[in-house]
Design a protein around this motif. Structure first.
Motif, short mmCIF file in Angstrom:
data_model
loop_
_atom_site.label_atom_id
_atom_site.label_comp_id
_atom_site.label_asym_id
_atom_site.label_seq_id
_atom_site.Cartn_x
_atom_site.Cartn_y
_atom_site.Cartn_z
N ARG A 1 0.86 -1.20 0.00
CA ARG A 1 0.00 0.00 0.00
C ARG A 1 0.89 1.23 0.00
O ARG A 1 1.66 1.47 0.93
CB ARG A 1 -0.90 -0.03 1.23
CG ARG A 1 -1.79 1.20 1.39
CD ARG A 1 -2.88 1.25 0.32
NE ARG A 1 -3.70 2.45 0.53
CZ ARG A 1 -3.41 3.63 0.00
NH1 ARG A 1 -2.33 3.79 -0.74
NH2 ARG A 1 -4.20 4.67 0.22
N THR B 1 -8.27 -5.72 -4.46
CA THR B 1 -7.84 -4.31 -4.52
C THR B 1 -8.36 -3.57 -5.75
O THR B 1 -8.38 -2.35 -5.76
CB THR B 1 -6.31 -4.19 -4.51
OG1 THR B 1 -5.79 -4.74 -5.74
CG2 THR B 1 -5.71 -4.92 -3.31
N THR C 1 -12.07 10.16 6.45
CA THR C 1 -10.67 10.22 6.87
C THR C 1 -10.05 11.59 6.71
O THR C 1 -9.03 11.89 7.35
CB THR C 1 -9.83 9.22 6.05
OG1 THR C 1 -9.87 9.62 4.67
CG2 THR C 1 -10.38 7.80 6.18
N ARG D 1 -6.58 8.01 1.46
CA ARG D 1 -5.83 6.79 1.74
C ARG D 1 -6.51 5.54 1.19
O ARG D 1 -5.94 4.45 1.25
CB ARG D 1 -5.64 6.64 3.25
CG ARG D 1 -6.88 6.17 3.99
CD ARG D 1 -6.66 6.02 5.47
NE ARG D 1 -6.52 7.30 6.12
CZ ARG D 1 -6.54 7.47 7.43
NH1 ARG D 1 -6.68 6.43 8.23
NH2 ARG D 1 -6.42 8.67 7.96
N CYS D 2 -7.74 5.65 0.71
CA CYS D 2 -8.49 4.50 0.19
C CYS D 2 -8.67 4.66 -1.31
O CYS D 2 -9.70 5.17 -1.76
CB CYS D 2 -9.85 4.38 0.88
SG CYS D 2 -9.76 4.30 2.68
N TRP E 1 -11.84 -2.09 -1.72
CA TRP E 1 -11.02 -2.62 -0.62
C TRP E 1 -10.49 -1.44 0.18
O TRP E 1 -9.81 -0.57 -0.37
CB TRP E 1 -9.89 -3.45 -1.20
CG TRP E 1 -9.02 -4.21 -0.25
CD1 TRP E 1 -7.70 -3.98 0.00
CD2 TRP E 1 -9.37 -5.37 0.52
NE1 TRP E 1 -7.21 -4.91 0.87
CE2 TRP E 1 -8.21 -5.78 1.23
CE3 TRP E 1 -10.55 -6.08 0.70
CZ2 TRP E 1 -8.20 -6.87 2.08
CZ3 TRP E 1 -10.54 -7.18 1.55
CH2 TRP E 1 -9.38 -7.56 2.23
N GLU F 1 -9.30 0.21 4.36
CA GLU F 1 -8.88 -0.07 5.73
C GLU F 1 -10.06 -0.01 6.70
O GLU F 1 -10.84 0.95 6.70
CB GLU F 1 -7.84 0.96 6.16
CG GLU F 1 -6.55 0.93 5.37
CD GLU F 1 -5.62 2.06 5.80
OE1 GLU F 1 -5.12 2.01 6.93
OE2 GLU F 1 -5.42 2.98 4.99
N ASP G 1 -9.86 0.59 9.74
CA ASP G 1 -9.64 1.69 10.68
C ASP G 1 -10.40 2.95 10.27
O ASP G 1 -10.69 3.80 11.12
CB ASP G 1 -8.14 2.02 10.76
CG ASP G 1 -7.35 0.90 11.42
OD1 ASP G 1 -7.98 0.00 12.01
OD2 ASP G 1 -6.11 0.92 11.32
N ASP H 1 -2.65 -10.61 5.30
CA ASP H 1 -2.60 -9.16 5.29
C ASP H 1 -3.99 -8.54 5.04
O ASP H 1 -4.10 -7.35 4.76
CB ASP H 1 -1.60 -8.65 4.25
CG ASP H 1 -1.57 -9.50 2.99
OD1 ASP H 1 -2.19 -10.57 2.98
OD2 ASP H 1 -0.92 -9.10 2.01
N ARG I 1 -7.23 -6.44 8.66
CA ARG I 1 -7.72 -5.10 9.03
C ARG I 1 -8.33 -4.37 7.84
O ARG I 1 -8.33 -3.14 7.79
CB ARG I 1 -6.59 -4.27 9.62
CG ARG I 1 -6.04 -4.80 10.93
CD ARG I 1 -7.08 -4.72 12.03
NE ARG I 1 -7.62 -3.37 12.15
CZ ARG I 1 -8.77 -3.08 12.75
NH1 ARG I 1 -9.53 -4.03 13.24
NH2 ARG I 1 -9.17 -1.82 12.84
N TYR I 2 -8.88 -5.14 6.87
CA TYR I 2 -9.47 -4.53 5.69
C TYR I 2 -10.89 -5.02 5.48
O TYR I 2 -11.27 -6.10 5.92
CB TYR I 2 -8.63 -4.82 4.44
CG TYR I 2 -7.41 -3.94 4.34
CD1 TYR I 2 -7.44 -2.75 3.62
CD2 TYR I 2 -6.23 -4.28 5.00
CE1 TYR I 2 -6.32 -1.93 3.54
CE2 TYR I 2 -5.11 -3.46 4.93
CZ TYR I 2 -5.16 -2.29 4.20
OH TYR I 2 -4.06 -1.47 4.13
#
Length: 396
Positions: free
Chosen positions: A150, A183, A319, A323-324, A334, A336, A338, A367, A370-371
């Motif tokens: 990422r 992704t 956010t 970042r996405c 896809w 995060e 968070d 990995d 957290r997605y």
């Protein structure tokens, strides 16, 4: 539901969905949720079957064409696939190297059974499609993870890391998913060429899942892996279907192009019906989609492009940054977990607190924990309601 102000132009063919009608559907997406839950998890679109496909299936049934098909030299899908690859991608293939399968997963399992043994290592870029990863585990093949990276510019394949993993684990096979699920990245020609060089150096059999190829957004371009050059073609099994790009998963109909003459001969030496076959209706629906579904698909892509941009806008508002990144293909986003401020079990928590069912987590690989993955192939009003519910989590 009324048209959300945040969306651009709507299309009645895709945006006039009736929620009560959707909830009456017996498919897995809507049947497995409570009445107050909005499902955006499994990769089914909410849209109706393309009219040309519905007409072709109805015509096949009404004329009584449900007897044993006369396909001595294979179904018409073989020529249709070759024609479509040439028209869309300039890739010239022989219809004689194409075979039918019930779906991509069945094709993968079939060829793994023929070409590998328990304990053999298979390189796979993660996160990845959970049934593929589960197949490797169930069949006793060693899945070797090569994580995507990422970056500020989006998702990037770690090609050097992939090469290292192939050497370290003595991989025999590469499972390539392009466009990538989850992704949404579309591999560039340079990236594919580097991967092909790895495959050549280490004599890898390549499974290239290209089922989302026709759901690629401008300015990105899908390039069939086997079209790169003669060596890539000779070591690749290309898997595809009309089921994702025309919403026909229930037809259970896919095709595979076998670049290796030796592997194709091994496949054809098996009992002809041992691994299943495709139905007359599956072939009729796929042919109708490929030959007559261009207008429907063009309208679909405009709606999906609008929807992915709306999801990107919503996530950025959660956010305050970008970042996405938007997917370059597919109708799957896809991002995060968070972003929503949820804990270690993001799918369960979003379902419990927002009454939205997403996919995500460890099933996509180590990995993916957290997605979350959001299916945005739905109407503008329903997508806006989904995003409104997610926004309530982000605000908390």
């Amino acid at each position: 539901m009324s048209r959300p102000a945040a969306f651009g132009p709507t299309d009645a063919l895709f945006d006039d969905l009736d929620l009560d009608e959707l909830r009456r559907r017996p498919g897995v997406k809507w049947e497995r949720v409570d009445p107050d839950v909005l499902p955006a998890w499994v990769a089914d679109m909410d849209f109706a079957v393309p009219p040309v496909v519905a007409d072709a299936i109805e015509h096949t049934v009404r004329r009584g064409d449900l007897g044993y098909p006369s396909w001595q030299d294979g179904s018409p899908l073989r020529t249709a696939f070759a024609d479509r690859m040439h028209e869309r991608y300039g890739w010239t293939v022989s219809a004689d190297a194409v075979r039918e399968h019930t779906d991509l997963l069945q094709a993968l399992q079939f060829v793994l059974h023929l070409a590998t043994n328990p304990g053999d290592a298979v390189a796979v870029q993660t996160p990845n499609y959970p049934p593929f990863l589960a197949t490797l585990e169930t069949m006793g093949r060693r899945g070797v993870s090569s994580p995507w990276t990422r970056t500020t510019g989006g998702w990037t394949p770690d090609i050097a890391g992939l090469a290292d993993a192939v050497v370290a684990h003595d991989c025999r096979v590469l499972l390539l998913v392009n466009p990538h699920n989850p992704t949404g990245r579309v591999l560039t020609r340079d990236e594919l060429t580097e991967i092909a060089a790895i495959a050549r150096r280490h004599d890898l059999l390549v499974f290239s899942d290209e089922i989302h190829a026709e759901l690629t957004y401008e300015p990105h371009r899908h390039i069939p892996f086997a079209s790169l050059h003669e060596d890539a073609a000779a070591r690749t099994v290309t898997l595809t279907s009309a089921t994702k790009s025309f919403n026909l998963a229930g037809l259970r109909c896919a095709v595979a192009h076998y670049g290796s003459e030796q592997l194709l001969a091994l496949r054809d030496a098996q009992p002809p019906d041992l691994y299943g076959t495709v139905s007359t209706l599956g072939v009729a629906g796929t042919l109708a989609a490929w030959r007559h579904g261009a207008e429907w698909q063009d309208r679909l892509l405009r709606v999906l492009d609008r929807n992915r941009r709306r999801v990107a806008e919503a996530l950025a508002s959660f956010t305050g940054d970008d970042r996405c990144p938007m997917p370059e293909a597919t109708y799957l986003y896809w991002f995060e977990a968070d972003v929503l401020g949820v804990g270690d079990k993001p799918v369960d928590e979003v379902l419990a607190r927002a009454r939205v069912l997403l996919d995500g987590g460890a099933g996509f690989g180590p990995d993916g924990q957290r997605y979350l993955r959001l299916n945005f192939a739905t109407s503008a009003p329903l997508l806006e309601e989904i995003l409104t519910r997610l926004a309530s989590l982000a605000r908390r």
